[in-house]
Design an enzyme around this catalytic site. Structure first.
Site, PDB file in Angstrom:
ATOM      1  N   CYS A  94      45.282  29.809  53.008  1.00 54.73           N
ATOM      2  CA  CYS A  94      45.596  30.212  51.528  1.00 54.73           C
ATOM      3  C   CYS A  94      46.923  31.307  51.743  1.00 54.73           C
ATOM      4  O   CYS A  94      46.972  31.784  52.768  1.00 54.73           O
ATOM      5  CB  CYS A  94      44.583  30.798  51.083  1.00 54.73           C
ATOM      6  SG  CYS A  94      44.966  31.602  49.360  1.00 54.73           S
TER       7      CYS A  94
ATOM      8  N   SER B  18      46.972  34.063  50.497  1.00 61.58           N
ATOM      9  CA  SER B  18      46.693  35.182  50.440  1.00 61.58           C
ATOM     10  C   SER B  18      46.550  35.873  51.826  1.00 61.58           C
ATOM     11  O   SER B  18      46.823  36.934  51.925  1.00 61.58           O
ATOM     12  CB  SER B  18      45.297  35.445  49.729  1.00 61.58           C
ATOM     13  OG  SER B  18      45.512  34.924  48.388  1.00 61.58           O
TER      14      SER B  18
ATOM     15  N   HIS C 145      39.642  33.555  54.336  1.00 58.30           N
ATOM     16  CA  HIS C 145      38.746  33.964  52.880  1.00 58.30           C
ATOM     17  C   HIS C 145      38.202  32.687  52.432  1.00 58.30           C
ATOM     18  O   HIS C 145      37.627  32.905  51.389  1.00 58.30           O
ATOM     19  CB  HIS C 145      39.413  34.863  52.225  1.00 58.30           C
ATOM     20  CG  HIS C 145      40.635  34.345  51.530  1.00 58.30           C
ATOM     21  ND1 HIS C 145      41.837  34.129  51.841  1.00 58.30           N
ATOM     22  CD2 HIS C 145      40.652  33.658  50.184  1.00 58.30           C
ATOM     23  CE1 HIS C 145      42.438  33.684  51.129  1.00 58.30           C
ATOM     24  NE2 HIS C 145      41.826  33.241  50.157  1.00 58.30           N
TER      25      HIS C 145
ATOM     26  N   CYS D 135      37.839  28.984  47.808  1.00 57.17           N
ATOM     27  CA  CYS D 135      38.914  29.864  47.075  1.00 57.17           C
ATOM     28  C   CYS D 135      39.738  29.170  46.001  1.00 57.17           C
ATOM     29  O   CYS D 135      39.792  29.291  44.974  1.00 57.17           O
ATOM     30  CB  CYS D 135      39.836  30.552  48.232  1.00 57.17           C
ATOM     31  SG  CYS D 135      41.155  31.483  47.250  1.00 57.17           S
TER      32      CYS D 135
END
Ligand code: COD
Ligand code: ZN
Length: 368
Positions: A38, A40, A59, A166
């Site tokens: 991702c 992030s 995550h 996510c």
């Protein structure tokens, strides 16, 4: 066991042998099957978002319970689980009001890089290595708080389950839970990456009539059409605000979702909505960034600005619900996973994300 560690901002991840301790009271050890790549994580790697270092990143993930700590009765070895990047206690004001993403438990774990007792389960040669958002899915084994897991149907393939942790909950949730887009509405999604594509398919699920995708890469706009965009705009070629006005009878859209985390595109998104419209900010800009918005328009045009953290989801309700939609053929997860990489090639996976080549890719730890 192997894990991918970030030691310093600007450096590649180091894939190395780590020590992982057994789960303590209220914790669960998971054998990770797949971890999603991702933006992030990339924000942390390039310093736009901060996290205590060194850290095992990742995550988004899913796997199989390996061991449970004392006091954990709701999970047992062999259970299939989705990993959550915001654990929630279930008892505080925010959890009781149906806003578990705002619970202090997950925020504390995210910013400290420690589990709830203030320590980490990861180390290498005596050096402590932190957890990322309480997930750290770029490792063969990880330890989470019991509140950071949702049990799922073991028939669901684990890479598809991982992306629900996510991208899907964040993107679909921003549309369904945060904005509550109604059938017939018009909406814009700026940024058609792993999360933005899910805002687009959230729009399809909600019955939005116009779903306008904005990106600067044509391949992302092609993905956007596959996920339900009715119109696409390449913002590097035309003025996207003017283009949105043209598509909405000069008014602007009912909703705009900013799914990049860039102050410039947040301002653009605000200018794309009609009077009385709603801007939902899903991306996080660098910590010191500010956004420029015409002050009088907030009142005179009755525009609304909403943040959406983790798609305002209630994970124990939303994760199984989304996976049921996948099983029913109504949610695209197979199409989301453009590539799978072994953990040894994790830096290549991040290079591909940086270059905008993929919808989502996952790191495969096991083949199930
Ligand atoms: N105009 C239009 N599109 C653009 C522009 C621009 N100026 N700049 C970039 N884009 C496009 C890129 O081409 C790309 O397609 C897309 O924006 C971004 O997609 P990805 O795949 O790189 O990113 P995602 O979907 O993995 O992540 C997006 C987030 C918004 C989640 C992320 O960037 C973020 O802000 N994270 C911080 C928020 C957070 O921590 N969330 C929790 C975990 S996700
Ligand atoms: Zn993410």
């Amino acid at each position: 066991m192997k894990g991918a560690v970030l030691y310093a901002v600007g450096q590649p991840l180091q894939v190395e042998e780590l020590t992982v301790q057994n789960p303590r009271q209220g914790e669960v050890m998971v054998r990770v099957a797949a971890g999603g790549v991702c933006h992030s994580d990339l924000h942390v790697m390039n310093g736009d978002l901060t996290a205590p270092l060194p850290v095992v990143l990742g995550h988004e993930g899913a796997g199989v319970v390996e061991k449970v700590g004392e006091g954990v009765s709701e999970f047992k070895p062999g259970d299939h689980v989705v990993l959550l990047w915001r654990a929630s206690c279930g008892e505080c004001f925010f959890c009781l009001s149906g806003r578990p993403a705002l619970c202090d438990l997950g925020a504390g774990i995210r910013w400290s890089g420690h589990l709830a007792d203030g320590t980490s389960r990861f180390s290498r040669a005596g050096q402590e290595i932190r957890h990322f958002a309480g997930v750290s899915s770029f490792a063969e084994l990880t330890v989470l708080p019991r509140e950071g897991l949702v049990k799922i149907d073991p028939e669901i393939p684990l890479a598809q389950a991982a992306v629900v942790g996510c991208a899907v909950m964040t993107g679909v949730g921003a549309v369904i839970n945060t904005a509550k887009v109604e059938p017939g509405a018009s909406m814009v999604v700026i940024g058609c990456g792993g999360v933005g594509l899910n805002a687009i398919q959230g729009g399809s699920l909600a019955g939005a009539e116009k779903i306008i995708a904005v990106d600067i890469l044509d391949n992302k706009l092609a993905y956007a059409r596959q996920f339900g965009a009715t119109h696409t705009i390449n913002a590097s070629q035309v003025d996207p605000i003017e283009a949105i006005k043209e598509l909405t009878e000069g008014r602007g859209a009912d909703y705009a979702f900013e799914v990049i985390g860039n102050p410039k595109t947040i301002t653009q998104a605000y200018r794309m909505i009609r009077r009385g419209g709603t801007l939902v900010v899903v991306g996080v800009a660098p910590v010191t960034a500010e956004v420029s918005i015409n002050a009088s328009s907030i009142m005179l045009e009755e525009k609304m600005i909403r943040g959406s953290l983790y798609g305002s989801c209630r994970p124990k309700l939303d994760a199984p619900r989304l996976l049921n939609l996948y099983k029913a053929g109504k949610l695209k997860l197979d199409e989301l996973i453009s590539r799978e990489y072994p953990i040894a090639q994790i830096n290549e996976a991040f290079d591909a994300l940086r270059r905008g080549e993929v919808a989502r890719s996952v790191i495969r730890m096991t083949s199930s």
